[in-house]
Design an enzyme around this catalytic site. Structure first.
Site, mmCIF file in Angstrom:
data_model
loop_
_atom_site.group_PDB
_atom_site.id
_atom_site.type_symbol
_atom_site.label_atom_id
_atom_site.label_comp_id
_atom_site.label_asym_id
_atom_site.label_seq_id
_atom_site.Cartn_x
_atom_site.Cartn_y
_atom_site.Cartn_z
ATOM 1 N N LYS A 276 -12.555 -22.360 -0.807
ATOM 2 C CA LYS A 276 -13.369 -21.022 -0.566
ATOM 3 C C LYS A 276 -12.337 -20.104 0.512
ATOM 4 C CE LYS A 276 -17.770 -23.301 -0.654
ATOM 5 N NZ LYS A 276 -18.537 -22.340 -1.589
ATOM 6 N N ARG A 350 -23.150 -30.266 -8.373
ATOM 7 C CA ARG A 350 -23.634 -30.517 -9.897
ATOM 8 C C ARG A 350 -22.902 -32.026 -10.186
ATOM 9 N NH1 ARG A 350 -22.094 -24.818 -12.318
ATOM 10 N NH2 ARG A 350 -22.424 -24.340 -10.230
HETATM 11 N N1 BES Z 1 -22.469 -25.037 -1.683
HETATM 12 C C1 BES Z 1 -21.975 -24.132 -2.615
HETATM 13 C C2 BES Z 1 -23.310 -23.173 -2.678
HETATM 14 C C3 BES Z 1 -23.636 -22.223 -1.685
HETATM 15 C C4 BES Z 1 -23.142 -21.165 -1.601
HETATM 16 C C5 BES Z 1 -24.606 -22.919 -0.862
HETATM 17 C C6 BES Z 1 -23.606 -20.209 -0.647
HETATM 18 C C7 BES Z 1 -25.114 -21.971 0.193
HETATM 19 C C8 BES Z 1 -24.677 -20.651 0.460
HETATM 20 C C9 BES Z 1 -21.650 -24.611 -3.831
HETATM 21 O O1 BES Z 1 -20.895 -25.915 -4.029
HETATM 22 C C10 BES Z 1 -20.736 -23.742 -4.775
HETATM 23 O O2 BES Z 1 -19.741 -23.504 -3.980
HETATM 24 N N2 BES Z 1 -21.174 -23.082 -5.532
HETATM 25 C C11 BES Z 1 -20.356 -22.170 -6.158
HETATM 26 C C12 BES Z 1 -20.314 -22.517 -7.867
HETATM 27 C C13 BES Z 1 -19.161 -21.732 -8.594
HETATM 28 C C14 BES Z 1 -17.943 -22.270 -8.289
HETATM 29 C C15 BES Z 1 -19.497 -21.981 -9.953
HETATM 30 C C16 BES Z 1 -20.684 -20.831 -6.103
HETATM 31 O O3 BES Z 1 -21.889 -20.743 -6.121
HETATM 32 O O4 BES Z 1 -19.798 -20.084 -5.797
HETATM 33 ZN ZN ZN Z 2 -19.007 -25.872 -3.684
#
Ligand code: BES
Ligand code: ZN
Ligand code: ZN
Length: 496
Positions: A276, A350
């Site tokens: 990230k 997931r």
């Molecule tokens: N933990 C994150 C989702 C999240 C985002 C929680 C903002 C709280 C606040 C999750 O694991 C994630 O990173 N999801 C990605 C998925 C994508 C790579 C398909 C996302 O939402 O960007």
């Molecule tokens: Zn994630």
């Protein structure tokens, strides 16, 4: 902090402050009118001059200068009478308690907000005052002294002695809800260097000991035996050992069946190799909020003792990059035998839920509800006020929506369209872990749906609601404890 119901006249309460309420656009009535009279019409004068409007969330402080035993009167704006709900009682209680804490009050007496509105269950009102006040006063004070000293006692003052037992029941349930929600908030607020998967397992074990629940903590060897390559895969980049935690409550000895609550427990989500951006990455310590809610809900359920069996399942791991981490393009096999192409290591929630849901289905848990801070897309779709809700069973969905309504937690149902499943198709495996650019909350939910079979299931995406950046009503900055009270209300309703 003590909170109890007493019989008496709130105007005569020997407390630092008394809380009365006022509906927007109305003149004082009931206890508020009595206080107004004792203060020589101060409240009505302020209403007439526009200083007090009664808007929801407004708290007006009036000093009594000896005209009443209490030194301060807080007039809690309750909004328009027709908009009044039990959840507004929580909000009004939170706002007024926080205002009075800032004024150094130690003892507060309050009217039973909403009692003068017909048709609202007084037990629910008493519970709401407890939940709203105590959660509104919640502080995470492990690493820093709080700014204000705590209120020591809150008295709910009721004129009618006959109502006492009902109100006391509400207070008792409210205390259980507060303790559980605060536990979830504490776990989520705790930084990731302290709240590791092992620490989550320890807390679950402590809760189990205290509440007489059965706890099992599976380590990576046991996960391997069970075929949980997805959970193990996500954990591989980290030095912290992953844990699969189960907590069981047996409220119905005559039944073999149990419902399942599954909570995502990623104690830190850096994204892994699909790392990230560093801005706000610290917020990813809250990625175990679903797991915390499940531990906390089981603690409350064990105290409220509904006649039902409940099993909580929490896959707990970190998601970090390293030489041993999962890589984009890797293929892993979940516990139910399905192969997953990992297109993006940041879609790790997931993956671990694929194994946890397979575990739940294998152990015949039904229905199953999962809670997960799963997608940024859900925040984009619904903002920070509503959790996304998805289901393969509309009857169960309605029950969950009703439970959330009682808990004052806002959900919004989103669809699970068959035609979007296309997006999760992989060229080389049964499924892949990301969809196209749009509708990410839905494709994530559809992915989870591949691991629940025909079991009635609801998925709650709490990515937008697990933490708050502002203080309002009974929500304070930081973790909200979302989901705990919905799960408890659901267990109570399914036991009926
Ligand atoms: N933990 C994150 C989702 C999240 C985002 C929680 C903002 C709280 C606040 C999750 O694991 C994630 O990173 N999801 C990605 C998925 C994508 C790579 C398909 C996302 O939402 O960007
Ligand atoms: Zn994630
Ligand atoms: Zn995550």
């Amino acid at each position: 902090m003590e909170i109890k119901v007493i019989v008496g006249d709130v105007t005569q309460a020997e407390a630092d402050a008394i809380v009365v309420n006022l509906f927007e656009g109305e003149q004082p009535a009931g206890a508020t009118a009595a206080v107004d009279k004792a203060l020589g019409g101060a409240i009505s004068h302020l209403i007439d001059s526009g200083g007090i409007k009664g808007k929801f969330g407004e708290v007006s402080i009036i000093h009594t200068f000896g005209k009443l035993p209490a030194g301060i009167v807080a007039v809690a704006g309750s909004g328009k009478r027709r908009d009044f709900t039990v959840d507004r009682v929580r909000g009004v209680s939170g706002e007024s308690c926080r205002s009075l804490r800032k004024l150094n009050c130690r003892n507060v007496a309050t009217v039973l907000h909403g009692a003068d509105i017909g048709g609202i269950d007084p037990e629910a009102l008493a519970e709401a005052i407890v939940v709203g006040s105590l959660l509104g006063l919640y502080n995470f004070a492990r690493y820093k002294k709080p700014e204000y000293e705590d209120i020591k006692e809150i008295l709910i003052v009721e004129k009618d002695e006959d109502k006492l037992p009902v109100l006391e029941r509400g207070v008792c349930k409210g205390k259980v809800m507060v303790e559980a929600t605060s536990l979830a908030r504490d776990m989520v607020n705790e930084p990731a260097n302290h709240m590791t998967p092992s620490r989550m397992a320890e807390i679950a074990t402590e809760v189990a000991g205290k509440r007489n629940l059965e706890v099992k903590v599976f380590d990576s060897n046991e996960m391997e035996t069970m075929g949980m390559e997805a959970l193990l895969g996500v954990s591989r980049g980290s030095k912290q050992a992953p844990k699969l935690i189960t907590l069981s409550y047996k409220g119905n000895e005559s039944s073999e069946s149990a419902i399942g609550f599954i909570g995502k427990g990623v104690t830190f989500d850096s994204g892994g190799i699909s790392i990230k951006p560093s801005k706000d990455m610290d917020e990813m310590k809250d990625d175990m909020a679903g797991g915390a809610a499940v531990v906390a809900a089981l603690s409350a359920i064990a105290q409220l003792k509904p006649k039902i069996n409940v099993v909580g399942v929490i896959p707990a791991t970190e998601n970090l990059p390293s030489g041993s981490a999962l890589k984009p393009g890797d293929v892993i096999k979940a516990m139910n035998g399905k192969t997953i192409e990992v297109k993006n290591t940041d879609a790790e929630g997931r993956l671990i839920l694929a194994d946890a849901l397979s575990y739940a289905v294998k152990h015949d848990l039904s229905p199953v509800v999962d809670l997960a801070t799963l997608t940024g897309a859900c925040c984009v779709a619904l903002g920070t006020g509503y959790s996304g809700a998805f289901s393969n069973n509309q009857e169960l969905m309605e029950r969950v929506l009703k439970a959330a309504g009682r808990a004052g937690e806002k959900l919004w149902q989103l669809p699970l369209p068959e035609e979007y499943k296309e997006q999760n198709k992989s060229e080389i495996a049964d499924i892949k872990n990301i969809g196209d650019k749009y509708g990410g909350a839905i494709t994530a939910a559809l992915f989870l749906g591949e691991f629940v079979g025909n079991t009635p299931w609801v998925h709650l995406d709490i990515a937008g609601t697990a933490c708050s950046s502002k203080e309002s009503g009974y929500v304070v900055k930081g973790a909200t404890g979302v989901g705990v009270r919905t799960l408890v209300e659901l267990a109570l309703s399914l036991a009926k």
